[in-house]
Design a protein around this motif. Sequence first.
Motif, PDB file in Angstrom:
ATOM      1  N   ILE A  63      86.117  59.855 159.649  1.00 21.29           N
ATOM      2  CA  ILE A  63      86.888  58.849 160.388  1.00 21.29           C
ATOM      3  C   ILE A  63      88.352  59.236 160.440  1.00 21.29           C
ATOM      4  CG2 ILE A  63      87.665  56.437 160.429  1.00 21.29           C
ATOM      5  CD1 ILE A  63      85.049  55.659 159.099  1.00 21.29           C
ATOM      6  N   ASP A  64      88.925  59.624 159.269  1.00 12.77           N
ATOM      7  CA  ASP A  64      90.339  59.986 159.243  1.00 12.77           C
ATOM      8  C   ASP A  64      90.676  60.638 157.907  1.00 12.77           C
ATOM      9  OD1 ASP A  64      92.934  60.224 160.159  1.00 12.77           O
ATOM     10  OD2 ASP A  64      93.516  58.167 159.647  1.00 12.77           O
ATOM     11  N   GLU A  65      91.794  61.358 157.911  1.00 18.75           N
ATOM     12  CA  GLU A  65      92.386  61.839 156.666  1.00 18.75           C
ATOM     13  C   GLU A  65      93.404  60.804 156.212  1.00 18.75           C
ATOM     14  OE1 GLU A  65      94.019  65.636 157.706  1.00 18.75           O
ATOM     15  OE2 GLU A  65      92.117  66.679 157.339  1.00 18.75           O
ATOM     16  N   VAL A  66      93.340  60.428 154.946  1.00 17.15           N
ATOM     17  CA  VAL A  66      94.152  59.312 154.465  1.00 17.15           C
ATOM     18  C   VAL A  66      94.808  59.652 153.135  1.00 17.15           C
ATOM     19  CG1 VAL A  66      92.657  57.625 155.612  1.00 17.15           C
ATOM     20  CG2 VAL A  66      92.235  58.232 153.214  1.00 17.15           C
ATOM     21  N   VAL A  67      95.748  58.781 152.727  1.00 18.37           N
ATOM     22  CA  VAL A  67      96.350  58.840 151.395  1.00 18.37           C
ATOM     23  C   VAL A  67      96.111  57.491 150.735  1.00 18.37           C
ATOM     24  CG1 VAL A  67      98.461  59.041 150.042  1.00 18.37           C
ATOM     25  CG2 VAL A  67      98.083  60.556 152.004  1.00 18.37           C
ATOM     26  N   ALA A  68      95.482  57.502 149.569  1.00 13.77           N
ATOM     27  CA  ALA A  68      95.213  56.266 148.826  1.00 13.77           C
ATOM     28  C   ALA A  68      96.154  56.181 147.630  1.00 13.77           C
ATOM     29  CB  ALA A  68      93.763  56.233 148.368  1.00 13.77           C
ATOM     30  N   THR A  69      96.896  55.085 147.550  1.00 13.35           N
ATOM     31  CA  THR A  69      97.836  54.862 146.446  1.00 13.35           C
ATOM     32  C   THR A  69      97.278  53.773 145.541  1.00 13.35           C
ATOM     33  OG1 THR A  69      99.657  55.399 147.930  1.00 13.35           O
ATOM     34  CG2 THR A  69     100.230  54.377 145.826  1.00 13.35           C
ATOM     35  N   CYS A  87      96.649  55.472 156.690  1.00 15.39           N
ATOM     36  CA  CYS A  87      95.878  56.227 157.668  1.00 15.39           C
ATOM     37  C   CYS A  87      96.715  56.397 158.934  1.00 15.39           C
ATOM     38  CB  CYS A  87      94.563  55.519 157.990  1.00 15.39           C
ATOM     39  SG  CYS A  87      94.771  53.868 158.723  1.00 15.39           S
ATOM     40  N   HIS A  88      96.190  57.107 159.919  1.00 14.93           N
ATOM     41  CA  HIS A  88      96.887  57.208 161.190  1.00 14.93           C
ATOM     42  C   HIS A  88      96.812  55.856 161.910  1.00 14.93           C
ATOM     43  CE1 HIS A  88      96.187  61.518 160.322  1.00 14.93           C
ATOM     44  NE2 HIS A  88      97.384  61.627 160.869  1.00 14.93           N
ATOM     45  N   GLY A  89      97.875  55.558 162.682  1.00 16.87           N
ATOM     46  CA  GLY A  89      98.020  54.218 163.241  1.00 16.87           C
ATOM     47  C   GLY A  89      97.221  53.940 164.489  1.00 16.87           C
ATOM     48  N   SER A  90      96.000  54.409 164.546  1.00 14.84           N
ATOM     49  CA  SER A  90      95.097  54.111 165.660  1.00 14.84           C
ATOM     50  C   SER A  90      94.377  52.800 165.399  1.00 14.84           C
ATOM     51  CB  SER A  90      94.074  55.244 165.816  1.00 14.84           C
ATOM     52  OG  SER A  90      92.910  54.800 166.473  1.00 14.84           O
ATOM     53  N   GLU A  91      94.338  51.914 166.376  1.00 12.14           N
ATOM     54  CA  GLU A  91      93.641  50.642 166.189  1.00 12.14           C
ATOM     55  C   GLU A  91      92.162  50.872 165.900  1.00 12.14           C
ATOM     56  OE1 GLU A  91      94.343  47.844 169.280  1.00 12.14           O
ATOM     57  OE2 GLU A  91      96.527  48.062 169.211  1.00 12.14           O
ATOM     58  N   PHE A  92      91.596  51.905 166.508  1.00 11.26           N
ATOM     59  CA  PHE A  92      90.190  52.219 166.262  1.00 11.26           C
ATOM     60  C   PHE A  92      89.970  52.610 164.801  1.00 11.26           C
ATOM     61  CE2 PHE A  92      86.874  55.480 165.879  1.00 11.26           C
ATOM     62  CZ  PHE A  92      85.766  54.751 166.308  1.00 11.26           C
ATOM     63  N   ILE A  93      90.861  53.469 164.275  1.00 14.66           N
ATOM     64  CA  ILE A  93      90.728  53.908 162.879  1.00 14.66           C
ATOM     65  C   ILE A  93      90.885  52.719 161.931  1.00 14.66           C
ATOM     66  CG2 ILE A  93      91.820  55.282 161.054  1.00 14.66           C
ATOM     67  CD1 ILE A  93      92.496  57.362 163.204  1.00 14.66           C
TER      68      ILE A  93
END
Length: 458
Positions: A63-69, A87-93
């Motif tokens: 779905i996406d590459e993300v950073v979890a804090t 995550c990237h700021g896509s409404e779909f994502i």
Amino acid sequence: MYQLEPIAALATAPGIGAIAVVRVSGESAIDITNRIFYGKDLTRQASHTAHFGTLRNTDGSLIDEVVATVFRAPKSFTKEDVVEISCHGSEFIIQQLLRRLTAEGVRLARPGEFTQRAFLNGQFDLVQAEAVADLIASDSDASHRAALTQLRGGFSKQLKTLRQQLIDFVALVELELDFGEEDVEFAHREQLRQLMLDIRRVLHPLIESFSAGNAIKNGVPTVIVGKPNAGKSTLLNALLNEEKAIVSDIPGTTRDVIEDELFIDGLRFRLIDTAGLRQATDQIEAIGIERTQQKMRDAALVVYLFDGKNITPDELQSAIQEIRLSGKPYILVGNKLDALTDEKKQALENVAGEKVAWISAAQQTHLDELKAVLSSRVRTDTAVQTGSAVVTNARHYEHLTGTDDALARAISGLDASVTPDWLAMDLRVALRHLGELTGEITTDDLLDSIFSKFCIGK
């Protein structure tokens, strides 16, 4: 410390952007996020650490590459376990991410629910919680500073200390009721009086600051008044640097109020252009003039603009007397300076007997000096000038005045040597108002009403 069911929401503004942050908080928040996060095992990571990974569907598709804090309880905003997923700021994502979380048992958060949990877990009191919303909504330097002051404790910490001292005295007064048939006095009356006077000394500046605080939060309602053709609409257009109002040599052109906002030195002014003050020539103009008078009554500041070229000293003197009768703070602005002789200017200043801001609205000269006068006139209020605690919330004002009224009655009761039961009744009212103010006394309806006004994700 307790953790409620896990909730999640978009914590950044909705819409397409480079980055979006989804916040997850509550019981098993870290474990649940770890189920959909492919990277390091989040359950084994330290608090306040960020980790790169991927977010995948149940079939393993990316779905996406993300950073979890990771934020572990109680060292988080809500004092619960929290994970913030960038995550990237896509409404779909974003929707895909939220769908994956809800499939794992996370509930979508209600408006303000994260801040409500922070309050319930003792992160801050109710006044500070409300300051979070004010800080987010702040759109000027003054409103920003006022919200920060409240968020850092403002007046609420001081009132909580005084309330506890009052509780101790009330307990002693209540104890006297158990010995009603005996002439005993556990609560020292002079010490009680001094405490109530001390509390009222704290309350009065806060109550008096509400007018300034309301202006800071919502903007300073500044009405521009004067006779027809004084240049009110021209001045509004010049200050806003746009053709907001129709300008004409025909008297009575402005029939309705025109409003817009102007920021000066970190303060927000709500400028209001009005119909000229004169004897109306028709019914529509009469309605406009009545609205002008209503705006003057509601204004925090009145700008009286006069035509320096055509007004006589007697006319100016009469106008100033009328403005003074309104009881509103005002400034005098003389227009058409470019067409004014030094002798006429001096004569008008002599009649005014106070500072006049001279401008030429049509030529747009000396407008910076006028803005400085507007800013200075508002900043003469000590609360605005020093950045001390200011009451900007109507709910706070209501409880502060309720406390003050109850204490005033209690002091009068002491003077009249009332019985302990009458004295205790007024003291209980004061305690209730103070408790509801800071959130030490709450109801579910009150909390729902307050936090429902917050944005989702906060």
